[in-house]
Motif scaffolding. Structure first.
Motif, mmCIF file in Angstrom:
data_model
loop_
_atom_site.group_PDB
_atom_site.id
_atom_site.type_symbol
_atom_site.label_atom_id
_atom_site.label_comp_id
_atom_site.label_asym_id
_atom_site.label_seq_id
_atom_site.Cartn_x
_atom_site.Cartn_y
_atom_site.Cartn_z
ATOM 1 N N ALA A 68 0.739 -1.351 0.248
ATOM 2 C CA ALA A 68 -0.021 0.087 -0.096
ATOM 3 C C ALA A 68 0.978 1.080 0.005
ATOM 4 O O ALA A 68 1.994 1.265 0.415
ATOM 5 N N MET A 69 0.337 2.229 -0.565
ATOM 6 C CA MET A 69 0.607 3.812 -0.490
ATOM 7 C C MET A 69 -0.549 4.297 0.026
ATOM 8 O O MET A 69 -1.877 4.196 -0.254
ATOM 9 N N GLU A 70 -0.331 5.188 1.152
ATOM 10 C CA GLU A 70 -1.447 6.012 1.748
ATOM 11 C C GLU A 70 -1.275 7.558 1.855
ATOM 12 O O GLU A 70 0.076 7.805 2.129
ATOM 13 N N PHE A 71 -2.033 8.313 1.705
ATOM 14 C CA PHE A 71 -1.917 9.761 1.973
ATOM 15 C C PHE A 71 -3.099 10.546 2.518
ATOM 16 O O PHE A 71 -4.185 9.961 2.421
ATOM 17 N N THR A 72 -2.801 11.764 2.841
ATOM 18 C CA THR A 72 -3.772 12.479 3.591
ATOM 19 C C THR A 72 -3.627 14.112 2.706
ATOM 20 O O THR A 72 -2.233 14.131 2.800
ATOM 21 N N VAL A 121 -19.253 4.373 -5.602
ATOM 22 C CA VAL A 121 -19.203 5.734 -5.430
ATOM 23 C C VAL A 121 -20.269 6.232 -4.565
ATOM 24 O O VAL A 121 -21.505 5.911 -4.776
ATOM 25 N N ARG A 122 -19.954 6.737 -3.293
ATOM 26 C CA ARG A 122 -20.875 7.487 -2.479
ATOM 27 C C ARG A 122 -20.894 8.744 -2.356
ATOM 28 O O ARG A 122 -19.572 9.403 -2.106
ATOM 29 N N ASP A 123 -21.707 9.777 -2.753
ATOM 30 C CA ASP A 123 -21.432 11.382 -2.777
ATOM 31 C C ASP A 123 -21.127 11.657 -1.655
ATOM 32 O O ASP A 123 -21.433 11.642 -0.576
ATOM 33 N N ASN A 124 -19.992 12.707 -1.924
ATOM 34 C CA ASN A 124 -19.403 13.209 -0.744
ATOM 35 C C ASN A 124 -19.024 12.568 0.377
ATOM 36 O O ASN A 124 -18.485 12.937 1.344
ATOM 37 N N GLU A 125 -18.730 11.229 0.073
ATOM 38 C CA GLU A 125 -17.927 10.452 1.107
ATOM 39 C C GLU A 125 -16.841 9.486 0.848
ATOM 40 O O GLU A 125 -15.879 9.306 1.535
ATOM 41 N N PHE A 126 -17.056 8.536 -0.282
ATOM 42 C CA PHE A 126 -16.128 7.798 -0.752
ATOM 43 C C PHE A 126 -16.204 7.205 -2.110
ATOM 44 O O PHE A 126 -17.244 7.330 -2.656
ATOM 45 N N ILE A 127 -14.993 6.908 -2.678
ATOM 46 C CA ILE A 127 -14.731 6.357 -4.081
ATOM 47 C C ILE A 127 -13.913 5.103 -3.703
ATOM 48 O O ILE A 127 -12.810 5.350 -3.185
ATOM 49 N N LEU A 128 -14.257 3.903 -4.401
ATOM 50 C CA LEU A 128 -13.351 3.027 -4.616
ATOM 51 C C LEU A 128 -13.184 2.709 -6.149
ATOM 52 O O LEU A 128 -14.241 2.301 -6.709
ATOM 53 N N GLN A 129 -11.912 2.657 -6.498
ATOM 54 C CA GLN A 129 -11.754 2.623 -8.056
ATOM 55 C C GLN A 129 -10.469 1.785 -8.189
ATOM 56 O O GLN A 129 -10.035 1.653 -7.429
ATOM 57 N N ASP A 153 -15.499 15.783 6.087
ATOM 58 C CA ASP A 153 -15.756 17.018 6.408
ATOM 59 C C ASP A 153 -15.043 17.586 7.496
ATOM 60 O O ASP A 153 -15.456 16.902 8.754
ATOM 61 N N LEU A 154 -14.505 18.596 7.606
ATOM 62 C CA LEU A 154 -13.755 19.084 8.912
ATOM 63 C C LEU A 154 -14.412 20.230 9.444
ATOM 64 O O LEU A 154 -13.924 20.796 10.751
ATOM 65 N N GLY A 155 -15.623 20.593 8.947
ATOM 66 C CA GLY A 155 -16.268 21.909 9.531
ATOM 67 C C GLY A 155 -15.678 23.179 8.937
ATOM 68 O O GLY A 155 -14.357 23.141 8.745
ATOM 69 N N GLY A 156 -16.236 24.332 8.958
ATOM 70 C CA GLY A 156 -15.644 25.448 8.745
ATOM 71 C C GLY A 156 -15.301 25.649 7.410
ATOM 72 O O GLY A 156 -14.449 26.390 7.049
ATOM 73 N N GLY A 157 -15.937 24.900 6.353
ATOM 74 C CA GLY A 157 -15.605 24.852 5.286
ATOM 75 C C GLY A 157 -14.445 24.382 4.670
ATOM 76 O O GLY A 157 -13.825 24.708 3.516
ATOM 77 N N ARG A 158 -13.779 23.426 5.430
ATOM 78 C CA ARG A 158 -12.509 22.790 5.288
ATOM 79 C C ARG A 158 -12.873 20.994 5.126
ATOM 80 O O ARG A 158 -13.837 20.763 5.441
ATOM 81 N N SER A 159 -11.895 20.486 4.261
ATOM 82 C CA SER A 159 -12.178 19.054 4.112
ATOM 83 C C SER A 159 -10.941 18.398 4.121
ATOM 84 O O SER A 159 -9.856 19.021 3.757
ATOM 85 N N ARG A 160 -11.076 17.121 4.152
ATOM 86 C CA ARG A 160 -9.738 16.199 4.180
ATOM 87 C C ARG A 160 -10.006 15.106 3.093
ATOM 88 O O ARG A 160 -11.092 14.300 3.181
ATOM 89 N N LEU A 161 -8.986 14.690 2.266
ATOM 90 C CA LEU A 161 -9.104 13.719 1.377
ATOM 91 C C LEU A 161 -7.945 12.676 1.930
ATOM 92 O O LEU A 161 -6.920 13.011 2.158
ATOM 93 N N ARG A 162 -8.594 11.442 2.155
ATOM 94 C CA ARG A 162 -7.408 10.288 2.621
ATOM 95 C C ARG A 162 -7.534 9.299 1.471
ATOM 96 O O ARG A 162 -8.697 8.975 0.925
ATOM 97 N N GLY A 163 -6.461 8.745 1.133
ATOM 98 C CA GLY A 163 -6.489 7.903 0.090
ATOM 99 C C GLY A 163 -5.666 6.728 0.613
ATOM 100 O O GLY A 163 -4.516 6.796 1.360
ATOM 101 N N ARG A 164 -5.859 5.647 -0.037
ATOM 102 C CA ARG A 164 -5.094 4.096 0.148
ATOM 103 C C ARG A 164 -4.851 3.516 -1.372
ATOM 104 O O ARG A 164 -6.204 3.201 -1.800
ATOM 105 N N SER A 165 -4.150 3.247 -1.690
ATOM 106 C CA SER A 165 -3.707 2.679 -3.035
ATOM 107 C C SER A 165 -2.785 1.327 -2.679
ATOM 108 O O SER A 165 -1.893 1.352 -2.369
ATOM 109 N N ILE A 166 -3.487 0.244 -3.451
ATOM 110 C CA ILE A 166 -2.935 -1.248 -3.164
ATOM 111 C C ILE A 166 -2.428 -1.636 -4.408
ATOM 112 O O ILE A 166 -3.135 -1.536 -5.322
#
Length: 157
Positions: A15-19, A83-91, A111-124
């Motif tokens: 795996a490779m993981e990122f945020t 695909v789940r809107d605003n939540e998750f993608i598996l591709q 959703d981090l609140g205050g108009g901010r967000s985080r993308l977390r990913g894992r590639s196998i």
């Protein structure tokens, strides 16, 4: 403000993981991954043009695109499994220059609140050689530049 990409490759895994955090709401971040006209504006490093041959952004849909520059063309394809809107993608993700080396990619949108967000990913990856080849190919720099372009795009919206 530019947020840093945190990319790791845990030892003894495939795996490779990122945020990466964004100064934009989770809905805008998700749309930037869903809408092909927006994707073309940010995906990949600076200096590459992008054309999309296929983009069925839905569960069990598919994609195919080409990055190009003066050195040539780089073709990619895959399937959007879930695909789940605003939540998750598996591709899946495959570079035509490395046939049969298909990665399974998970993307979580938080959703981090205050108009901010985080993308977390894992590639196998299919094996450690494939993972290490991606890591040594400049992928991290390409991801960093792409997300910087995405920051610029999201700031204009």
């Amino acid at each position: 403000m530019t947020n840093a990409l945190n990319l790791t490759a845990p030892v003894d895994t495939l795996a490779m993981e990122f945020t990466r955090e964004f100064d934009a709401p989770v809905e805008a971040l998700f749309r930037a991954h869903a809408d092909p006209e927006v994707v073309k504006q940010w995906l990949g490093p600076r200096g590459l043009a992008m054309t999309i041959d296929e983009w069925e952004f839905r569960s069990h849909g598919g994609y195919r695109y080409v990055h190009s520059d003066e050195s040539g063309e780089y073709r990619f394809n895959g399937t959007f499994h879930t695909v789940r809107d605003n939540e998750f993608i598996l591709q899946t993700f495959e570079f035509d220059g490395a046939p049969d080396m298909v990665n399974l990619e998970y993307l979580w949108f938080e959703d981090l609140g205050g108009g901010r967000s985080r993308l977390r990913g894992r590639s196998i990856c299919p094996n450690t050689d494939a993972r290490d080849a991606l890591l040594s190919s400049g992928m991290e720099g390409g991801m960093t530049e792409g997300y910087e372009k995405l920051d610029e795009l999201l700031a204009r919206r």
